[in-house]
Enzyme design. Structure first.
Site, short mmCIF file in Angstrom:
data_model
loop_
_atom_site.label_atom_id
_atom_site.label_comp_id
_atom_site.label_asym_id
_atom_site.label_seq_id
_atom_site.Cartn_x
_atom_site.Cartn_y
_atom_site.Cartn_z
N ARG A 70 0.78 -1.18 -0.24
CA ARG A 70 -0.01 -0.01 -0.01
C ARG A 70 0.76 1.35 -0.13
NH1 ARG A 70 -1.90 0.61 4.40
NH2 ARG A 70 -1.39 -0.80 5.35
N TYR A 198 -1.26 -3.32 -7.15
CA TYR A 198 -1.22 -4.47 -5.92
C TYR A 198 -2.22 -4.14 -4.97
CZ TYR A 198 1.33 -7.09 -2.52
OH TYR A 198 1.57 -7.95 -1.63
N LYS A 207 -9.67 -2.20 1.18
CA LYS A 207 -9.46 -0.97 2.20
C LYS A 207 -10.35 0.00 1.63
CE LYS A 207 -7.15 -3.71 4.84
NZ LYS A 207 -5.79 -4.42 4.84
N HIS A 227 -10.76 -2.54 11.16
CA HIS A 227 -9.74 -3.34 10.60
C HIS A 227 -9.36 -4.46 11.56
CE1 HIS A 227 -5.35 -3.34 9.29
NE2 HIS A 227 -5.90 -4.35 8.18
N SER A 249 -1.61 -3.65 10.07
CA SER A 249 -1.23 -4.60 8.93
C SER A 249 0.13 -5.38 9.41
CB SER A 249 -0.83 -3.65 7.68
OG SER A 249 -1.97 -2.99 7.49
N CYS A 251 0.63 -7.70 11.55
CA CYS A 251 0.74 -7.77 12.93
C CYS A 251 0.09 -8.83 13.64
CB CYS A 251 0.28 -6.63 13.55
SG CYS A 251 1.64 -5.34 13.34
N ASP A 276 -9.55 -9.82 8.27
CA ASP A 276 -8.93 -8.58 8.10
C ASP A 276 -10.04 -7.27 8.33
OD1 ASP A 276 -6.63 -7.22 7.12
OD2 ASP A 276 -7.60 -6.53 5.36
N ARG A 368 1.98 -12.15 -0.71
CA ARG A 368 0.82 -12.55 -0.18
C ARG A 368 0.12 -13.98 -1.02
NH1 ARG A 368 -1.64 -8.73 3.65
NH2 ARG A 368 -0.22 -7.33 4.05
P1 GTP Z 1 -2.49 -7.95 7.15
O1 GTP Z 1 -3.16 -8.72 6.28
O2 GTP Z 1 -1.51 -6.82 6.60
O3 GTP Z 1 -3.59 -6.92 7.86
O4 GTP Z 1 -2.04 -8.77 8.32
P2 GTP Z 1 -2.39 -9.46 9.51
O5 GTP Z 1 -2.59 -8.68 10.76
O6 GTP Z 1 -3.45 -10.51 8.94
O7 GTP Z 1 -1.04 -10.20 9.91
P3 GTP Z 1 -0.65 -11.87 9.74
O8 GTP Z 1 -1.42 -12.67 10.63
O9 GTP Z 1 -0.64 -12.15 8.37
O10 GTP Z 1 1.15 -11.97 10.31
C1 GTP Z 1 1.94 -10.99 9.82
C2 GTP Z 1 3.32 -11.46 10.36
O11 GTP Z 1 3.59 -11.76 11.63
C3 GTP Z 1 3.53 -13.03 9.75
O12 GTP Z 1 4.85 -12.98 9.25
C4 GTP Z 1 3.34 -13.92 10.69
O13 GTP Z 1 4.05 -15.03 11.07
C5 GTP Z 1 3.74 -12.98 12.09
N1 GTP Z 1 3.02 -13.27 13.37
C6 GTP Z 1 1.64 -13.40 13.54
N2 GTP Z 1 1.21 -13.85 14.71
C7 GTP Z 1 2.24 -13.71 15.34
C8 GTP Z 1 2.92 -14.13 16.97
O14 GTP Z 1 1.92 -14.37 17.60
N3 GTP Z 1 3.90 -13.83 17.16
C9 GTP Z 1 4.93 -13.69 16.44
N4 GTP Z 1 6.27 -13.69 16.67
N5 GTP Z 1 4.72 -13.52 15.08
C10 GTP Z 1 3.44 -13.55 14.63
C1 SPV Z 2 -3.04 -4.38 5.14
O1 SPV Z 2 -1.94 -4.01 4.59
O2 SPV Z 2 -3.47 -4.25 6.04
C2 SPV Z 2 -3.73 -5.66 4.25
C3 SPV Z 2 -2.81 -5.72 2.97
O3 SPV Z 2 -4.37 -6.35 4.78
S1 SPV Z 2 -3.82 -4.86 1.75
O4 SPV Z 2 -4.76 -5.64 1.07
O5 SPV Z 2 -2.54 -4.60 0.82
O6 SPV Z 2 -4.39 -3.73 2.30
MN MN Z 3 -5.00 -5.56 6.70
#
Ligand code: GTP
Ligand code: SPV
Ligand code: MN
Length: 584
Positions: A70, A198, A207, A227, A249, A251, A276, A368
């Site tokens: 983004r 993207y 979003k 979110h 994002s 996290c 999400d 992704r």
């Molecule tokens: P968006 O799709 O961007 O909104 O992200 P999201 O909040 O869904 O994040 P996602 O669950 O994909 O995690 C992002 C990164 O954080 C990945 O590399 C995970 O492996 C890592 N991660 C997720 N949960 C944990 C956790 O409990 N501990 C640690 N150390 N890393 C984590």
């Molecule tokens: C984020 O960035 O929080 C995502 C991926 O979930 S995107 O669709 O690029 O916003």
């Molecule tokens: Mn997101």
């Protein structure tokens, strides 16, 4: 394909006049259409076929190297008055934006096909769902929208003769970052996005519509667009409680939403409703109910493995689009943190030869997968329920190496809104820019609030007032690190232990100790059976360091001051209360 909506026909005609495509094609969402589009994209190289016996229905895409996340600096809220976009958004006057971005769209689809993609955010026929139409010149976008939304004929049927739909215009143009704009026109229920192909920049249902435009609509219509992931926890007695969690994002939302409890916590099961976005409204029972408006997952790949997130791995075995990962010579995929060993010889996300000894990472940090939610082994039986699921707890969380403890609970809804409004997190690769920098990210919505952030906080307070039985509010942090920079908390499946404490609080079954920042667990109340965690580590994870929290106070104050005159006085009051507690 025909539409009964005169407004839609006229708008598509008008946009075609502007963009001047060779052909206009209306997407119906059928399987034949999918196959035709994939074949076309394979011919041009926009997509590559993966090994169909290992990954049936899966394709591979490399985005332009300058177009991988983004772009917050190119994202605008275009309202008549600048104050209505507020201090956290970039602003452009609508007329200026239409002129400037219109000039880029003008003739930009010559030699290309313009795809008209009708879609529904939310379950079909749900009174809470919203219809959008995205015009795009990218097959990759069409195929992603097909998975992420209810797309095609189903959406035109839902729209009927109505003129009530979000108008989304998207074009790749020349993918020049200097000519990249993601503009939102909340007053016109419209989005113009140009110059990026993207994710969140280009999939306008995600979003742009479901957070920025929807948050604006929600404020007018007494609901919230957040979110947040949504998950259900079924206890050994078969009772399921639902929570929603807002993390910035990359996290941990997808991971928490698909969590598999550690084997020691027998009889518990987590059900995924969304990973999400959540749309929340007051139900007839006085509780807050949440719907996942999406139909698929657009999830982060690095760090995702059979160990950390088996449900995600199983979800993406078929019918999945892989973007910007390593492609092996036998048509398989790989990324850093994958369960398989690194392939000996492969191509990286840029298409260069790659081996495990290559200096650079093979997959982009924001690579992704796009996969249908229905393929997730833990998908909730209620994930498409038109009225959603009732929420017992709202959880905020961020990536903080220091300061924020593992978990704490707010004293009240108002204090919880303060916790959300002042939360901070380290930046990630999900947005272009420096990573690892702590910034305030209120409710994990900093890049997604479609109007003035002060009004947004007021709306949160208002929702608490009109909801007789609001959820309890918590904050979590899985990302505390020790002196060696290692994560102190094991995370992933073990986060279940924190969720159980949270549910215990919601059910009134667990006591807590009062700290200046909120209620924190007594050590004995966290079920750590089978977990090899040193007692000092746990103690530190639950400790509140007054000195760093006093420092935190000034960062919070600075942020609140930046919000300006529309900041609700209640939040100033909460800052004063916190200051008082930290110095008493
Ligand atoms: P968006 O799709 O961007 O909104 O992200 P999201 O909040 O869904 O994040 P996602 O669950 O994909 O995690 C992002 C990164 O954080 C990945 O590399 C995970 O492996 C890592 N991660 C997720 N949960 C944990 C956790 O409990 N501990 C640690 N150390 N890393 C984590
Ligand atoms: C984020 O960035 O929080 C995502 C991926 O979930 S995107 O669709 O690029 O916003
Ligand atoms: Mn997101």
């Amino acid at each position: 394909m025909t539409t009964k909506s005169k407004a839609l026909r006229e708008w598509v005609e008008e946009m075609a006049k502007l963009c001047k495509p060779d052909l206009v094609y209306w997407c119906d969402g059928s399987e034949v259409e999918r196959q035709t589009l994939v074949d076309q994209a394979l011919k041009t190289g926009e997509l590559e076929l993966l090994n169909q016996s290992k990954l049936p229905g899966c394709v591979y895409h490399r985005s332009n190297a300058n177009d991988v996340a983004r772009v917050e600096q190119c994202t605008f809220i275009c309202t008549d008055k600048k104050e209505d976009a507020g201090p956290t958004n970039n602003w452009m006057a609508p007329a200026d934006a239409y002129k400037k971005v219109g000039a880029i769209f003008d003739g930009s689809m010559r030699g290309r096909t313009m795809y008209v993609v009708p879609f529904i955010m939310g379950p079909a026929k749900s009174p809470f769902s919203k219809v959008g139409v995205e015009i795009t010149d990218s097959i990759y976008v069409v195929l992603n929208m097909r998975t992420m939304t209810r797309m095609g004929k189903i959406a035109l049927d839902q729209l009927g003769e109505s003129d009530n739909f979000t108008k989304g215009l998207h074009g790749k143009a020349d993918l020049n970052p200097e000519r990249r704009f993601i503009c939102h026109f909340p007053q016109d229920n419209a989005i113009w996005s140009v110059g990026s192909g993207y994710g969140g920049n280009a999939l306008l249902g995600k979003k742009c519509l479901s957070l920025r435009i929807a948050s604006y609509l929600g404020r007018q219509e007494d609901w919230m667009a957040e979110h947040m992931l949504i998950l259900g926890i079924e206890n050994p007695q078969g009772k399921t409680s639902y929570v929603a969690a807002a993390f910035p994002s990359a996290c941990g939302k997808t991971n928490l939403a698909m969590l598999i409890p550690p084997k020691e916590l027998k009889g518990y099961k987590v059900w995924t409703v969304g990973d999400d976005i959540a749309w929340l409204r007051k139900g007839t029972d006085g509780r807050l109910w949440a719907v996942n408006p999406e139909a698929g997952f657009f999830g982060v790949l690095p760090g995702t493995s059979h160990k950390t997130n088996p449900n995600a791995m199983l979800t993406m075995q078929k019918n999945t689009i892989y973007t910007n990962v390593v492609k092996t010579t036998d048509g398989n995929v790989w990324w850093e943190g994958h369960s398989d060993p690194a392939p000996h010889k492969a191509t990286d996300w840029l298409g260069r030869e790659w081996t495990p000894s290559s200096k650079e990472k093979g997959a982009h940090a924001n690579s992704r997968f796009t996969a249908p939610a229905s393929q997730c082994p833990s998908i909730s039986p209620n994930w498409e329920s038109p009225e959603g699921v009732p929420i017992s707890a709202i959880i905020f969380g961020g990536r903080r190496a220091r300061v924020a403890p593992l978990v704490y609970e707010s004293f009240s809804w108002q204090h919880g809104v303060y916790m959300g409004a002042t939360m901070a997190s380290e930046t990630t690769a999900a947005a272009i820019g420096q990573t690892g920098v702590v910034r305030r990210d209120p409710m994990a919505m900093l890049p997604f609030i479609g109007y003035n952030a002060g009004d947004y906080f007021a709306h949160w307070l208002h929702m608490g007032k009109i909801t007789p039985k609001p959820p309890r509010i918590f904050n979590v942090n899985w990302f505390r690190t020790n002196a060696n920079g290692e994560f102190m908390w094991p995370g992933y499946g073990d986060n279940m232990r924190v969720l159980l404490w949270i549910l215990g609080r919601c059910d009134g079954k667990v006591e807590a100790q009062e700290s200046p920042i909120g209620h924190i667990p007594f050590e004995k109340d966290l079920d750590l059976t089978g977990l090899n965690l040193k007692h000092e580590t746990l103690k530190e994870l639950l400790s509140i360091d007054r000195a760093s929290w006093r420092e935190e106070l000034s960062g919070q104050k600075e942020f609140l001051d930046k919000i300006g005159p529309r900041l609700p006085s209640e939040l100033h009051q909460e800052w004063q209360n916190l200051t008082h507690r930290l110095f008493s």
